[in-house]
Design a protein around this motif. Structure first.
Motif, PDB file in Angstrom:
ATOM      1  N   MET A  16       0.848  -1.193   0.000  1.00 46.71           N
ATOM      2  CA  MET A  16       0.000   0.000   0.000  1.00 46.71           C
ATOM      3  C   MET A  16       0.883   1.241   0.000  1.00 46.71           C
ATOM      4  N   HIS A  17       0.520   2.211  -0.817  1.00 45.74           N
ATOM      5  CA  HIS A  17       1.265   3.462  -0.834  1.00 45.74           C
ATOM      6  C   HIS A  17       1.050   4.203   0.479  1.00 45.74           C
ATOM      7  N   LEU A  18       2.094   4.842   0.959  1.00 41.99           N
ATOM      8  CA  LEU A  18       2.014   5.566   2.225  1.00 41.99           C
ATOM      9  C   LEU A  18       0.969   6.686   2.150  1.00 41.99           C
ATOM     10  N   ARG A  19       0.850   7.339   1.004  1.00 37.50           N
ATOM     11  CA  ARG A  19      -0.152   8.401   0.839  1.00 37.50           C
ATOM     12  C   ARG A  19      -1.561   7.846   1.032  1.00 37.50           C
ATOM     13  N   ASP A  20      -1.835   6.665   0.464  1.00 36.13           N
ATOM     14  CA  ASP A  20      -3.149   6.042   0.625  1.00 36.13           C
ATOM     15  C   ASP A  20      -3.389   5.643   2.081  1.00 36.13           C
ATOM     16  N   TYR A  21      -2.354   5.166   2.742  1.00 34.61           N
ATOM     17  CA  TYR A  21      -2.452   4.794   4.154  1.00 34.61           C
ATOM     18  C   TYR A  21      -2.808   6.022   5.001  1.00 34.61           C
ATOM     19  N   PHE A  22      -2.085   7.135   4.758  1.00 33.78           N
ATOM     20  CA  PHE A  22      -2.378   8.370   5.485  1.00 33.78           C
ATOM     21  C   PHE A  22      -3.800   8.843   5.207  1.00 33.78           C
ATOM     22  N   ALA A  23      -4.230   8.774   3.943  1.00 30.54           N
ATOM     23  CA  ALA A  23      -5.581   9.209   3.579  1.00 30.54           C
ATOM     24  C   ALA A  23      -6.634   8.356   4.279  1.00 30.54           C
ATOM     25  N   ALA A  24      -6.410   7.053   4.351  1.00 25.40           N
ATOM     26  CA  ALA A  24      -7.366   6.162   5.020  1.00 25.40           C
ATOM     27  C   ALA A  24      -7.480   6.507   6.499  1.00 25.40           C
ATOM     28  N   LYS A  25      -6.348   6.781   7.133  1.00 25.65           N
ATOM     29  CA  LYS A  25      -6.371   7.157   8.551  1.00 25.65           C
ATOM     30  C   LYS A  25      -7.082   8.493   8.758  1.00 25.65           C
ATOM     31  N   ALA A  26      -6.822   9.456   7.870  1.00 30.08           N
ATOM     32  CA  ALA A  26      -7.477  10.761   7.981  1.00 30.08           C
ATOM     33  C   ALA A  26      -8.980  10.627   7.757  1.00 30.08           C
ATOM     34  N   MET A  27      -9.369   9.828   6.768  1.00 29.28           N
ATOM     35  CA  MET A  27     -10.789   9.644   6.482  1.00 29.28           C
ATOM     36  C   MET A  27     -11.495   9.015   7.677  1.00 29.28           C
ATOM     37  N   GLN A  28     -10.863   8.034   8.291  1.00 28.63           N
ATOM     38  CA  GLN A  28     -11.436   7.389   9.468  1.00 28.63           C
ATOM     39  C   GLN A  28     -11.632   8.408  10.587  1.00 28.63           C
ATOM     40  N   ALA A  29     -10.662   9.284  10.777  1.00 32.76           N
ATOM     41  CA  ALA A  29     -10.773  10.310  11.819  1.00 32.76           C
ATOM     42  C   ALA A  29     -11.877  11.314  11.502  1.00 32.76           C
ATOM     43  N   PHE A  30     -11.974  11.731  10.233  1.00 32.01           N
ATOM     44  CA  PHE A  30     -13.018  12.684   9.855  1.00 32.01           C
ATOM     45  C   PHE A  30     -14.399  12.093  10.097  1.00 32.01           C
ATOM     46  N   ILE A  31     -14.592  10.844   9.700  1.00 35.28           N
ATOM     47  CA  ILE A  31     -15.902  10.211   9.852  1.00 35.28           C
ATOM     48  C   ILE A  31     -16.237   9.990  11.328  1.00 35.28           C
ATOM     49  N   SER A  32     -15.258   9.572  12.115  1.00 35.16           N
ATOM     50  CA  SER A  32     -15.533   9.303  13.528  1.00 35.16           C
ATOM     51  C   SER A  32     -15.755  10.584  14.323  1.00 35.16           C
ATOM     52  N   ALA A  33     -15.327  11.721  13.788  1.00 36.49           N
ATOM     53  CA  ALA A  33     -15.539  12.999  14.472  1.00 36.49           C
ATOM     54  C   ALA A  33     -17.002  13.423  14.438  1.00 36.49           C
ATOM     55  N   TYR A  34     -17.790  12.817  13.546  1.00 38.73           N
ATOM     56  CA  TYR A  34     -19.197  13.162  13.401  1.00 38.73           C
ATOM     57  C   TYR A  34     -20.069  11.916  13.509  1.00 38.73           C
ATOM     58  N   PRO A  35     -20.063  11.249  14.668  1.00 39.26           N
ATOM     59  CA  PRO A  35     -20.775   9.973  14.793  1.00 39.26           C
ATOM     60  C   PRO A  35     -22.291  10.077  14.667  1.00 39.26           C
ATOM     61  N   CYS A  36     -22.860  11.243  14.869  1.00 40.51           N
ATOM     62  CA  CYS A  36     -24.316  11.377  14.805  1.00 40.51           C
ATOM     63  C   CYS A  36     -24.803  11.720  13.406  1.00 40.51           C
ATOM     64  N   GLN A  37     -23.887  11.934  12.507  1.00 40.01           N
ATOM     65  CA  GLN A  37     -24.278  12.272  11.150  1.00 40.01           C
ATOM     66  C   GLN A  37     -24.279  11.023  10.287  1.00 40.01           C
TER      67      GLN A  37
END
Length: 71
Positions: A16-37
């Protein structure tokens, strides 16, 4: 851009490319920041635009890759 892998290659795959790994981690954080949405509005939550989340996740990953160059 030079491709950096997040995980070592096993000789058969490039990993896996490191950029994709970082993006996946960031996406997970963005989504978990808004659990009621919700991704859609069927359950009454505020809609989240998946394309916007993906764009922002890669923007964060690119920033992380840029900062990594200085370390």
């Amino acid at each position: 851009m030079t491709v950096v892998f997040a995980f070592p290659s096993d000789g058969h795959t490039s990993g896996m490319h490191l950029r994709d790994y970082f993006a996946a981690k960031a996406m997970q954080a963005f989504i978990s920041a808004y659990p009621c949405q919700a991704i859609d509005d069927e359950d009454g939550g505020i809609p989240i635009d998946p394309e916007s989340i993906a764009y922002e996740a890669y923007a964060m990953a690119d920033a992380m890759m840029d900062v990594r160059k200085f370390k």
